[in-house]
Design a protein around this motif. Structure first.
Motif: not given
Length: 169
Positions: A16-18, A55-56, A60-64, A92-94
């Motif tokens: 559920r969380t991830q 992401r915004l 802290e939710l995801w790695p790049v 973009t995420l980087v």
């Protein structure tokens, strides 16, 4: 006297969380398979909008590197050249990660500006990759899609915030 147990985060499963944010991005990318007929690309890239919103909203939710599998799924769903969203979403995420390390705090308008630049970069980059393979087209065709996507970004953030309230009770 018995010690009371904390019930905080007791019913939160890892799925559920991830898994919820990943599934929402995948559902956003899957909207391209809806039976809508358009002469020009006006439908916003909902997968990208939701990825940026998560992401915004929750840095802290995801790695790049999460942009690679999600971009691959988006490429498969949208029919874009394979690897285009993988590359563009990762860049973009980087970039957002580097910018987040420089900024001490961000407000709503800065997030919208970051998203606007990211959306423009990804859509223009996708247009460039598609143009490399097909050989034609005017960049003016993509401008309404960019504008509509930028205007819909706050809605995507609201949706992700609503889902986040369910995800983390």
């Amino acid at each position: 006297m018995p010690r009371s147990r904390s019930t905080i985060a007791e019913d939160r499963s890892r799925l559920r969380t991830q898994g919820t944010p990943v599934v929402t991005v995948m559902l956003g990318s899957a909207t391209t398979i809806l039976p809508l007929i358009a002469v020009t690309p006006t439908m916003p890239p909902f997968g990208l909008l939701i990825l940026l919103a998560w992401r915004l909203l929750r840095p802290e939710l995801w790695p790049v590197w999460i942009a690679v599998p999600l971009g691959l799924f988006d490429d498969i769903m949208s029919g874009q050249p394979l690897g285009s969203a993988m590359f563009l979403w990762t860049v973009t995420l980087v970039g957002i990660e580097m910018l987040s390390n420089k900024l001490l705090w961000r407000d709503y308008w800065q997030d919208w500006l970051i998203a606007a630049v990211s959306i423009s970069f990804c859509l223009l980059g996708g247009f460039y990759f598609a143009r490399l393979l097909t050989g034609g087209g005017s960049i003016l065709v993509v401008l309404p899609q960019i504008a509509l996507s930028i205007l819909l970004f706050p809605t995507a953030v609201r949706l992700c915030a609503l889902i986040d309230r369910w995800r983390l009770p």
